[in-house]
Scaffold this active site. Structure first.
Site, mmCIF file in Angstrom:
data_model
loop_
_atom_site.group_PDB
_atom_site.id
_atom_site.type_symbol
_atom_site.label_atom_id
_atom_site.label_comp_id
_atom_site.label_asym_id
_atom_site.label_seq_id
_atom_site.Cartn_x
_atom_site.Cartn_y
_atom_site.Cartn_z
ATOM 1 N N SER A 1 16.493 -8.891 -30.919
ATOM 2 C CA SER A 1 16.137 -9.913 -30.293
ATOM 3 C C SER A 1 14.697 -10.299 -30.425
ATOM 4 O O SER A 1 13.663 -9.569 -30.626
ATOM 5 C CB SER A 1 16.307 -9.578 -28.615
ATOM 6 O OG SER A 1 15.659 -8.316 -28.334
ATOM 7 N N GLN B 1 11.397 -10.883 -28.927
ATOM 8 C CA GLN B 1 11.215 -10.233 -27.595
ATOM 9 C C GLN B 1 9.640 -10.092 -27.437
ATOM 10 O O GLN B 1 8.857 -10.131 -28.539
ATOM 11 C CB GLN B 1 11.808 -8.706 -27.577
ATOM 12 C CG GLN B 1 11.514 -8.075 -28.698
ATOM 13 C CD GLN B 1 12.264 -6.399 -28.882
ATOM 14 O OE1 GLN B 1 11.676 -5.539 -28.534
ATOM 15 N NE2 GLN B 1 13.560 -6.742 -29.388
ATOM 16 N N HIS C 1 6.811 -7.106 -25.238
ATOM 17 C CA HIS C 1 6.664 -5.819 -24.334
ATOM 18 C C HIS C 1 5.381 -6.302 -23.266
ATOM 19 O O HIS C 1 4.464 -6.570 -23.587
ATOM 20 C CB HIS C 1 6.349 -4.550 -25.130
ATOM 21 C CG HIS C 1 7.416 -4.505 -26.151
ATOM 22 N ND1 HIS C 1 8.587 -4.363 -25.978
ATOM 23 C CD2 HIS C 1 7.391 -4.398 -27.612
ATOM 24 C CE1 HIS C 1 9.322 -3.999 -27.000
ATOM 25 N NE2 HIS C 1 8.603 -4.157 -27.933
ATOM 26 N N LYS D 1 4.132 -0.869 -23.889
ATOM 27 C CA LYS D 1 4.639 -0.279 -24.837
ATOM 28 C C LYS D 1 4.142 -1.053 -26.219
ATOM 29 O O LYS D 1 4.807 -1.598 -27.021
ATOM 30 C CB LYS D 1 6.332 -0.749 -25.036
ATOM 31 C CG LYS D 1 7.064 -0.153 -25.914
ATOM 32 C CD LYS D 1 8.560 -0.759 -25.758
ATOM 33 C CE LYS D 1 9.423 -0.003 -26.811
ATOM 34 N NZ LYS D 1 10.588 -0.947 -26.982
ATOM 35 N N GLU E 1 3.388 -0.854 -29.763
ATOM 36 C CA GLU E 1 3.992 -0.048 -31.053
ATOM 37 C C GLU E 1 3.685 -0.520 -32.391
ATOM 38 O O GLU E 1 2.866 -1.200 -32.586
ATOM 39 C CB GLU E 1 5.656 -0.543 -30.691
ATOM 40 C CG GLU E 1 5.838 -1.841 -30.924
ATOM 41 C CD GLU E 1 7.310 -2.068 -30.683
ATOM 42 O OE1 GLU E 1 8.084 -1.567 -29.713
ATOM 43 O OE2 GLU E 1 7.992 -3.089 -31.445
ATOM 44 N N HIS F 1 7.913 -10.887 -31.294
ATOM 45 C CA HIS F 1 8.353 -10.323 -32.440
ATOM 46 C C HIS F 1 10.000 -10.158 -32.467
ATOM 47 O O HIS F 1 10.477 -10.246 -31.267
ATOM 48 C CB HIS F 1 7.644 -9.106 -32.797
ATOM 49 C CG HIS F 1 8.078 -8.027 -31.793
ATOM 50 N ND1 HIS F 1 7.250 -7.789 -30.559
ATOM 51 C CD2 HIS F 1 8.731 -6.976 -31.857
ATOM 52 C CE1 HIS F 1 7.762 -6.734 -29.835
ATOM 53 N NE2 HIS F 1 8.649 -6.241 -30.600
ATOM 54 N N ARG G 1 13.428 -10.103 -23.354
ATOM 55 C CA ARG G 1 14.072 -10.960 -24.197
ATOM 56 C C ARG G 1 14.028 -12.296 -24.181
ATOM 57 O O ARG G 1 14.331 -12.849 -23.032
ATOM 58 C CB ARG G 1 15.426 -10.393 -24.728
ATOM 59 C CG ARG G 1 15.434 -8.873 -25.145
ATOM 60 C CD ARG G 1 16.897 -8.262 -25.146
ATOM 61 N NE ARG G 1 16.901 -6.925 -25.710
ATOM 62 C CZ ARG G 1 16.670 -5.740 -24.714
ATOM 63 N NH1 ARG G 1 16.805 -6.145 -23.343
ATOM 64 N NH2 ARG G 1 16.832 -4.514 -25.262
ATOM 65 N N LYS H 1 22.007 -9.779 -24.922
ATOM 66 C CA LYS H 1 21.855 -9.065 -23.968
ATOM 67 C C LYS H 1 21.105 -10.171 -22.882
ATOM 68 O O LYS H 1 20.878 -11.397 -23.366
ATOM 69 C CB LYS H 1 20.636 -7.829 -24.294
ATOM 70 C CG LYS H 1 21.441 -6.868 -24.846
ATOM 71 C CD LYS H 1 20.588 -5.859 -24.996
ATOM 72 C CE LYS H 1 20.971 -4.635 -25.876
ATOM 73 N NZ LYS H 1 20.078 -3.304 -26.226
#
Length: 424
Positions: free
Chosen positions: A113, A115, A117, A140, A142, A279, A298, A304
């Site tokens: 998706s 999305q 964070h 988050k 990453e 991203h 998302r 979802k």
């Protein structure tokens, strides 16, 4: 040498697999291969194997492997709580009795998706306001380190590129002439805030389009590009959009791909993502490391729950191509990837046949994944044979010497080494 107290605290772990539907199926997924090697689980050919998790997050916790005197089904999180000194005092002081990082392998067959964070402040707010959707109060940040060629959408394109995108008739139809004109009228003399405001306005307009409008515009775009492909070569982005449309027909995320940088990582290159940066991973296999969190907002390319309003309001709207990390040599055989986040770093070690290397004692914990090959770990006076699929937890202040009689490829995740010397 390792401190004697920690020699027996090196633990073999059982990882956890997530079977999200975007994962690669069966034996073609590195995740499935690692699962079978790590735990002896049977790999089902038609089942997607998306993520192999190594860490303490409640959504996919690691357990201590049998045979280490701790009894069966002891979770790594529970064991660390009982043995907090394994983290080292600085890590314990900052993050409490838990690992601050989560280590993963991803096998991506189909786009994830679109999305972002949330940062810590927003994560706590979302947990309070929508606890049924956002169950995690941590941020988050990453990093993805490519194992194969790895493709992703990441961050917004430049103002110049954005003006080109707003020539696409189907996008103008969705965002309206006024929003498009707002961007087209901006010049280089205008301040960054004005650019950000215009980008935010046009992107929010696009993502908020009704399902009916999105489906109609994507159908128009698809048929126009099919006609034009007979007369000219489509751009990479146009080809990507058609590919995404096959995966997620009629999804607004398909058309929003025009707004993002299309990033292709070669094996050994890494991409890092801060809080509130949009991203979507598209394809390939990677090692991923992040702060211990599973917080995702998302807005497209997903069946979802979507939270378009939250996503569009939280983004930084920073423009330009993201930084790509190529790592730097720690030794002839070890390359380190150091993102600007204090929770984690990743080392890649490729050890040729007959070679030996040392991971020096450090003030924080590590998780090692033996990705390929076989070798010997020497910790103090103890020696252990390790083979591909093995996952090991190493406490702080543990020096590990690795030797191999075949080529060995392994990855280590640990707390960012800058954290121990300076504040980031």
């Amino acid at each position: 040498m390792a401190k004697a107290a920690n020699v027996d605290k090196v633990k073999r772990l059982r990882g956890w697999v997530q079977n999200y539907d975007w994962g690669r199926c069966g034996a073609e997924a590195q995740v499935a291969r690692l699962l079978a090697l790590n735990s002896g689980a049977e790999v089902k050919p038609d089942r997607p194997y998306a993520e192999f998790w190594m860490g303490t997050h409640d959504s996919g916790p690691s357990f201590l492997a049998d045979g280490y005197g701790e009894g069966q089904n002891v979770g790594l999180k529970e064991w660390i709580r009982k043995n907090p000194n394994v983290l080292g005092h600085k890590v314990l002081e900052k993050w409490g009795p838990d690992l601050p990082f989560l280590f993963k392998v991803l096998s991506v067959a189909k786009a994830l998706s679109i999305q972002a964070h949330p940062d810590k402040e927003l994560a706590k707010e979302l947990l309070k306001l929508k606890p049924n959707l956002y169950k995690d109060g941590n941020h988050k940040p990453e990093m993805a380190l490519a194992i194969t060629e790895f493709r992703a959408l990441c961050g917004f394109i430049t103002l110049e590129e954005l003006k080109g995108v707003l020539d696409i008739p189907e996008i103008v139809e969705l965002v309206g002439n006024a929003s498009a004109k707002q961007v087209l009228d901006i010049d280089k003399q205008d301040g960054a805030e004005k650019v950000k405001y215009a980008l935010r306005s046009v992107f929010t307009q696009l993502m908020s389009a009704s399902k009916e409008m999105a489906t109609k515009s994507i159908a128009k775009l698809k048929s126009r590009l099919h006609v034009e492909s007979q007369l000219r070569c489509l751009t990479e982005k146009e080809q990507l959009v058609l590919h995404l449309e096959k995966q997620y027909p009629g999804d607004i995320g398909v058309i929003s791909a025009f707004f993002f940088n299309y990033v292709k990582l070669n094996p050994g290159e890494a991409l890092y993502l801060g809080a509130n940066e949009p991203h979507a991973y598209l394809s390939g296999e990677c090692i991923e490391c992040m702060a211990t969190s599973d917080n995702v907002v998302r807005a497209g390319l997903t069946p979802k729950h979507r939270d378009i309003q939250t996503l569009c309001s939280m983004l930084t709207y920073k423009q330009g191509y993201p930084d790509i990390l190529k790592g730097f040599p720690l030794s002839p055989y070890i390359t380190r990837y150091l993102p600007p986040f204090e929770e984690f770093e990743v080392d890649c070690c490729i050890l040729p046949k007959g070679a030996s290397t040392v991971f020096p004692a450090i003030p924080g914990p590590s998780i090692f994944l033996v990705f390929l090959g076989k070798g010997t770990f020497r910790i103090g006076s103890r020696e252990d044979i390790v083979t591909e699929g093995d996952v090991l937890f190493a406490p702080s202040n543990t020096e590990i010497t690795i030797t191999t009689s075949s080529e060995l490829q392994l990855y280590r995740a640990g707390v960012n080494s800058r954290f121990f010397h300076t504040s980031l």
